[in-house]
Design a protein around this motif. Structure first.
Motif, PDB file in Angstrom:
ATOM      1  N   UNK A 115       0.845  -1.202   0.000  1.00 35.86           N
ATOM      2  CA  UNK A 115       0.000   0.000   0.000  1.00 35.86           C
ATOM      3  C   UNK A 115       0.875   1.246   0.000  1.00 35.86           C
ATOM      4  N   UNK A 116       0.409   2.244  -0.707  1.00 33.93           N
ATOM      5  CA  UNK A 116       1.127   3.515  -0.706  1.00 33.93           C
ATOM      6  C   UNK A 116       0.167   4.593  -0.241  1.00 33.93           C
ATOM      7  N   UNK A 117       0.403   5.121   0.953  1.00 32.64           N
ATOM      8  CA  UNK A 117      -0.471   6.164   1.486  1.00 32.64           C
ATOM      9  C   UNK A 117       0.121   7.535   1.180  1.00 32.64           C
ATOM     10  N   UNK A 118      -0.743   8.418   0.716  1.00 29.06           N
ATOM     11  CA  UNK A 118      -0.322   9.808   0.500  1.00 29.06           C
ATOM     12  C   UNK A 118      -0.950  10.642   1.608  1.00 29.06           C
ATOM     13  N   UNK A 119      -0.138  11.076   2.530  1.00 28.42           N
ATOM     14  CA  UNK A 119      -0.654  11.925   3.610  1.00 28.42           C
ATOM     15  C   UNK A 119      -0.792  13.343   3.060  1.00 28.42           C
ATOM     16  N   UNK A 120      -1.967  13.982   3.227  1.00 32.87           N
ATOM     17  CA  UNK A 120      -2.140  15.324   2.650  1.00 32.87           C
ATOM     18  C   UNK A 120      -0.990  16.239   3.034  1.00 32.87           C
ATOM     19  N   UNK A 121      -0.479  16.973   2.036  1.00 26.53           N
ATOM     20  CA  UNK A 121       0.731  17.774   2.280  1.00 26.53           C
ATOM     21  C   UNK A 121       0.551  18.834   3.355  1.00 26.53           C
ATOM     22  N   UNK A 122      -0.661  19.384   3.467  1.00 28.03           N
ATOM     23  CA  UNK A 122      -0.837  20.463   4.454  1.00 28.03           C
ATOM     24  C   UNK A 122      -0.903  19.926   5.881  1.00 28.03           C
ATOM     25  N   UNK A 168       3.893  -2.776   3.551  1.00 26.36           N
ATOM     26  CA  UNK A 168       3.681  -4.120   3.008  1.00 26.36           C
ATOM     27  C   UNK A 168       3.055  -4.972   4.095  1.00 26.36           C
ATOM     28  N   UNK A 169       2.093  -5.784   3.694  1.00 24.73           N
ATOM     29  CA  UNK A 169       1.477  -6.667   4.680  1.00 24.73           C
ATOM     30  C   UNK A 169       1.201  -8.021   4.047  1.00 24.73           C
ATOM     31  N   UNK A 170       1.531  -9.049   4.805  1.00 25.63           N
ATOM     32  CA  UNK A 170       1.383 -10.423   4.323  1.00 25.63           C
ATOM     33  C   UNK A 170       0.443 -11.192   5.247  1.00 25.63           C
ATOM     34  N   UNK A 171      -0.354 -12.042   4.650  1.00 28.28           N
ATOM     35  CA  UNK A 171      -1.100 -13.029   5.422  1.00 28.28           C
ATOM     36  C   UNK A 171      -0.429 -14.359   5.107  1.00 28.28           C
ATOM     37  N   UNK A 172       0.155 -14.996   6.090  1.00 29.95           N
ATOM     38  CA  UNK A 172       0.945 -16.204   5.893  1.00 29.95           C
ATOM     39  C   UNK A 172       0.251 -17.361   6.599  1.00 29.95           C
ATOM     40  N   UNK A 173       0.503 -18.572   6.123  1.00 33.04           N
ATOM     41  CA  UNK A 173      -0.036 -19.694   6.881  1.00 33.04           C
ATOM     42  C   UNK A 173       0.902 -20.878   6.868  1.00 33.04           C
ATOM     43  N   UNK A 174       0.875 -21.592   7.977  1.00 38.56           N
ATOM     44  CA  UNK A 174       1.615 -22.844   8.105  1.00 38.56           C
ATOM     45  C   UNK A 174       0.615 -23.952   8.379  1.00 38.56           C
ATOM     46  N   UNK A 175       1.115 -25.079   8.824  1.00 37.81           N
ATOM     47  CA  UNK A 175       0.194 -26.203   8.999  1.00 37.81           C
ATOM     48  C   UNK A 175      -0.701 -26.032  10.225  1.00 37.81           C
ATOM     49  N   UNK A 176      -0.266 -25.245  11.187  1.00 40.04           N
ATOM     50  CA  UNK A 176      -1.058 -25.135  12.412  1.00 40.04           C
ATOM     51  C   UNK A 176      -1.485 -23.711  12.739  1.00 40.04           C
ATOM     52  N   UNK A 212       5.515  -4.481   7.393  1.00 37.65           N
ATOM     53  CA  UNK A 212       6.677  -3.594   7.476  1.00 37.65           C
ATOM     54  C   UNK A 212       6.386  -2.295   6.752  1.00 37.65           C
ATOM     55  N   UNK A 213       7.197  -1.292   7.057  1.00 36.15           N
ATOM     56  CA  UNK A 213       7.193  -0.046   6.296  1.00 36.15           C
ATOM     57  C   UNK A 213       8.421  -0.081   5.403  1.00 36.15           C
ATOM     58  N   UNK A 214       8.269   0.272   4.125  1.00 32.80           N
ATOM     59  CA  UNK A 214       9.418   0.252   3.213  1.00 32.80           C
ATOM     60  C   UNK A 214       9.838   1.656   2.808  1.00 32.80           C
ATOM     61  N   UNK A 215       8.975   2.619   2.994  1.00 29.16           N
ATOM     62  CA  UNK A 215       9.303   4.005   2.663  1.00 29.16           C
ATOM     63  C   UNK A 215       8.499   4.907   3.589  1.00 29.16           C
ATOM     64  N   UNK A 216       9.029   6.033   4.035  1.00 23.65           N
ATOM     65  CA  UNK A 216      10.292   6.680   3.694  1.00 23.65           C
ATOM     66  C   UNK A 216      11.545   5.952   4.179  1.00 23.65           C
ATOM     67  N   UNK A 217      11.457   5.086   5.150  1.00 23.01           N
ATOM     68  CA  UNK A 217      12.631   4.322   5.559  1.00 23.01           C
ATOM     69  C   UNK A 217      12.151   2.919   5.914  1.00 23.01           C
ATOM     70  N   UNK A 218      13.039   1.956   5.827  1.00 26.29           N
ATOM     71  CA  UNK A 218      12.629   0.578   6.042  1.00 26.29           C
ATOM     72  C   UNK A 218      12.600   0.243   7.531  1.00 26.29           C
ATOM     73  N   UNK A 219      11.478  -0.296   7.959  1.00 20.41           N
ATOM     74  CA  UNK A 219      11.367  -0.814   9.325  1.00 20.41           C
ATOM     75  C   UNK A 219      11.817  -2.265   9.301  1.00 20.41           C
ATOM     76  N   UNK A 220      11.986  -2.903  10.470  1.00 17.62           N
ATOM     77  CA  UNK A 220      12.154  -4.353  10.440  1.00 17.62           C
ATOM     78  C   UNK A 220      10.868  -5.017   9.937  1.00 17.62           C
ATOM     79  N   UNK A 221      10.984  -6.236   9.429  1.00 14.20           N
ATOM     80  CA  UNK A 221       9.800  -7.040   9.153  1.00 14.20           C
ATOM     81  C   UNK A 221       9.220  -7.422  10.517  1.00 14.20           C
TER      82      UNK A 221
END
Lengths: 646, 646
Positions: free
Chosen positions: A544-551, A610-618, A625-634
């Motif tokens: 997702x790319x959010x545009x926060x209003x400039x004002x 970025x957001x993921x829905x992941x699944x395993x067997x149980x 995570x945030x990828x911009x303006x700077x990368x956060x940890x996953x």
């Protein structure tokens, strides 16, 4: 004396007055309280005092020239009616080293004195100029001491916008956006929860978007200068529409109001008297007209709707999401959810429409539709479905499938009680493993969480697909989750208080209140039922790319609010997405996905998530995570901190 | 076969070769090793393999089409001679969902296979395009598993600079600065210490400043394509001067070299043979000329100076600073420091100059100067002072003041041994409390730490000021600390490994090696002795603004390197500030002030740092923070994590 009563609001709102230094504290306080104010914002130490002058004059009496010893007022009076105002000449980031050292000594002395008096809060003067590192460091040192006193940092509510003339220069330095000063200060002090804001409300206000940021901040007081008031036709002080709206927001967010300055509207006492009909009032205080007006604004607010009243105690209170698949719900929980009549009416409408579509009028009495409620709980959807059948004159055979054996007991008694024995078959089984004796025309379920799929509705309904007719209908037929960046110092601090990684990687169900919503919601994941695609997979990935209003100016993103909207059947929907919520429904609060480190977003820079829905067997889990303006940890890698059990 | 021997270097440098996919792994390996290479960078899985094609073709054999089972080579061979190359078609951030899912499955399968083979490292393909969030997420999941395998992320060494034509587009996407891709990737993976970099060295190199950043990164391999070589007059491959310099840096930082590509310089084998005089060599490998050249570059490097050799094992090894005031040093420590002859020669020069200035030749024999060594330890400064007196023909009376009773014992025997009983008086006392029988002409001390004042020289010398004559001399007469922002993934990770706040708020003494120095040093605090000013105070506050050269590109600041320079007397100085270090002196390593969260600095944005020297009644400590481009927390508030005892 609080600002009157607002219908249903349990908290009182107070109004204080900023006073000049006085040697006679009892007189000052009595005068102000008689004048109708609840507390004074009072200078504690003689403004002429400078530590450096004391020592060079060899006048080391050792006693701080305070506004009154601890004995002049009772401890209760000091504590409930006085907010200490730290000397405003203090400038801890001055290039003048003597001034800087005097400031440091004085700040510590005054806070220590206020602390000795057990004051609940002190007002720290506006940071001078752009830099506030040394000021922050000294305040941070004070905050490290074990003390419950709140420190309110005074910040002028000002943001320079293109073409704006800069006014009210008197109230401090010249920051382009005073929010930046606050942000820098609180980052240096690590979001300390005892550090909050007192906003100087000036005559002109910045843009609405930029004001909105403050709702996510710990604003404790709004200081309104008498110069910021307009004059109405009768010569009385009043506020502009925008100021009124801002004050209403402040009242809604427990911000106290303080009047500051001298009488700027020479109203005759007589006209005031008649305007308020308050015959017993003391007419002595010159600022009373302003206080009246503030009280009037508070009292004319719309009463809180019943639902808001009910949810008052849940505001900004973090709850772990339910795990209804892995755990069995308790009777109490069923009880609460079943009370949400709006929700079941929507289901009834959806089932009714589906029955009308499926069975033409001429076959109404000859054809019996098979309807299965999967996850029947204690039966509310069974009831809603039968109501829909009655309403539309269609005939139903109902299977109520429920995995919780405790709820099944209740179901049995319900059916006996209602005399539904010939219509409803109770199946005590997990829908994912039930071997159905026939196939269903309509599958009804309510497996949605605040984020739509987060209670594993997709996995459950995939399991139930085996016993839906090829042309059968699922209610809901689809659902979508939504995401929105928010500022919320309160929620961030509550998560941080746990001092571990797990809590920062857990989404929480929470009634959002002291929250700034920074950009419109965007859809995240959609699930459609029935889903026959062979490559069907409930894993998802969205950017997702959010545009926060400039004002808005710069913002600090503490995390993301999550919502959902579900289409039950055709135009019948159900949800909590803020632009189209189902009215008066209380089953779901939003969900909050925190960020381990808040992300600062400058104007015009997009926020990429970025957001993921992941699944395993149980288990099923989200990573984000945030990828911009700077990368956060996953966050929540491999579901290490939070997951939903299958 | 390592790249030959370099004088004194204990580590060997290896050279590998990147190979195409081959079904015959033993043959491939034997051919490469016979050709002189130490390892192969080998594709592990058939490049034609795609999981999605397998399943739709119903060809689920379940077996991955690998380049050779674990049995074709011995475990030791797999592990010591093969670096696994993950399929380069993988694109985890593609908009094509099938490709993305294939990539995710394949990445996990291949890494699992490499792990089964106990390979030491795998090479991850270059991230395609600007965004790498999903790629990072998958790699991060792999890194969460307990496994010691290193993952080398392949990154083209490329940075677009104004006016630069973009070349070598073939080797990946189109990032403006490939360092940004790496930075984003590793931030998303939280600086995981098993994630490192393999740099593709291309034909043209970015600016020297931008290359410098990589020295602070965990670069494990440099992959040099044969196209990046030039041709010398004799038709042999060679590298440009800038490439040579870069390779020398890589060799100095344990980076392995890998040759990639086909033969681009058709050199006759004969001429090669004669050039190397290696009669036993196998001439079969087509890339041998490149290997020769790399070996030649390695062997022609200057031998490591003796001091560097001595300090080899200290490289990037974090040590807590000494607390000589609070703790007594051990004999071992004295032993080490006393070996630093350069340092004591500087002291001898300083004392000599001071004596000549103070006592004119005509009074040389008639006047006896009183010299006090405060903090005499086991006597090296006593010796240096007496040498200076002898050299200048001046007469001395020496007091050796030492607080460590163990060192005092050694001092007594030294004096007996040297026959200095009539010249030297030993005083077993803390200089801050000694009641001196007379006043000194010259006060000599060596109380400096890596950051100058960090071993509390100012506080000690203030205490000794009582017994210095009004016109007396202090050696040193002043000292200044210096600060410099650095990138050092290694140091940051070592601090982070402790998983607590305390280690992030502690400065460490460390021989800096894998470190990028991002801007010139700036002075921090200066102390002058003697200091008679009545407002004398050893607390300090400095604000520094570093301008990182714009052509560096973005940088990540992990903390600050600290140094000092001391003026012993007039032009005699002593120090470790990088532009003017005292040669061959080994008593001090730099000091490293970490940042709790690394700060990303964009080109053209200044880095503003604040640092305080604070003191209380029992301790002295530093606090520090970054205020721009974004505010960090105040580090070490109230000395909560690190302090020096008084």
């Amino acid at each position: 004396m609080p600002l009157g009563e607002r219908n249903g609001d349990k908290e009182s709102r107070y109004c204080g007055v900023e006073t000049d230094f006085s040697n006679d504290m009892p007189q000052l306080l009595e005068y102000s309280i008689k004048g109708g104010f609840d507390f004074v914002l009072a200078t504690l130490v003689d403004p002429a005092y400078r530590p450096s002058l004391e020592s060079s004059n060899n006048l080391k009496s050792g006693a701080l020239p305070v506004a009154g010893s601890d004995l002049v007022l009772s401890p209760a009076k000091w504590s409930s009616h006085v907010v200490g105002k730290i000397s405003s000449w203090i400038d801890l980031d001055s290039d003048d080293e003597i001034l800087r050292r005097d400031s440091e000594i004085c700040l510590k002395q005054e806070v220590a004195w206020a602390s000795h008096l057990s004051l609940q809060a002190c007002l720290l003067p506006v940071p001078k100029g752009q830099s506030c590192a040394n000021y922050s460091r000294c305040v941070n040192q004070i905050l490290q001491s074990s003390n419950n006193m709140q420190l309110w940092l005074r910040i002028p509510l000002r943001k320079h916008e293109d073409g704006d003339p800069m006014d009210d220069q008197s109230l401090g330095g010249d920051p382009i956006d005073s929010w930046e000063t606050w942000n820098s200060f609180r980052l240096l002090c690590e979001h300390n929860s005892q550090l909050s804001v007192a906003l100087d409300v000036l005559g002109s206000l910045p843009s609405t978007n930029s004001l909105g940021r403050w709702i996510g901040e710990p604003v404790r007081a709004a200081i309104i200068h008498t110069n910021s008031f307009l004059t109405n036709a009768r010569g009385h002080p009043c506020l502009s529409k925008r100021h009124q709206k801002l004050l209403t927001q402040f009242f809604n967010h427990s911000v106290q109001v303080v009047i500051s300055g001298g009488l700027a509207h020479p109203v005759s006492i007589k006209s005031l008297e008649s305007a308020t009909n308050d015959v017993n009032s003391d007419v002595g205080h010159p600022l009373r007209a302003y206080l009246y007006y503030i009280g009037y604004l508070y009292q004319k607010m719309d009463p809180l709707p019943e639902q808001e009243l009910y949810e008052l105690s849940y505001r900004d209170f973090l709850q772990s999401p339910l795990q209804p698949l892995m755990d069995n719900l308790e009777a109490q929980t069923y009880e609460t959810f079943e009370k949400d009549t709006v929700k079941y009416l929507q289901y009834q409408r959806a089932v009714g429409k589906a029955l009308l579509d499926r069975i033409p009028d001429e076959k109404a009495s000859s054809v019996t539709s098979v309807l299965m409620v999967v996850g029947a709980g204690r039966g509310p959807l069974v009831r809603a479905s039968l109501e829909a059948a009655k309403e539309t004159g269609r005939t139903l055979k109902v299977y109520a499938v429920e995995k919780n054996p405790n709820a099944v007991i209740t179901l049995h008694s319900l059916i006996k009680l209602e005399g539904w024995e010939n219509i409803v078959t109770i199946v005590s089984s997990d829908m994912r493993h039930w071997d159905a004796p026939e196939k269903a025309d309509i599958l009804v379920s309510e497996l949605l969480g605040s984020f739509g799929d987060n209670e594993l509705s997709p996995e459950c309904l995939d399991g139930a697909l085996r016993f839906l007719k090829p042309d059968g209908i699922s209610i809901p037929s689809s659902y979508t989750s939504f995401f929105q960046p928010i500022t919320s110092t309160k929620l961030y601090n509550d998560v941080k208080a746990h001092k571990d990684l797990v809590h920062f990687e857990t989404p929480y169900v929470v009634k959002l209140h002291k929250v700034a919503r920074l950009a419109p919601c965007q859809p995240v994941f959609t699930f459609v039922h029935p889903e026959y695609s062979p490559s069907n997979d409930n894993q998802r990935y969205t950017k997702l790319k959010f545009e926060i209003p400039e004002d808005t100016g710069s913002t600090l993103v503490h995390g993301f609010a999550g919502y959902f909207d579900a289409t039950l059947y055709k135009d019948v929907h159900l949800g909590i997405e803020p632009t189209m919520p189902t009215p008066n429904m209380f089953s779901w609060f939003p969900i909050f996905f925190p960020l381990r480190a808040p992300v600062c977003v400058r104007p015009g820079v997009p926020l990429e998530v970025h957001i993921w829905r992941c699944s395993g067997s149980t288990k099923v889990w989200y990573e984000w995570c945030v990828a911009s303006p700077s990368s956060s940890p996953i966050h929540n890698s491999k579901g290490r901190s939070y997951w939903v059990g299958l």
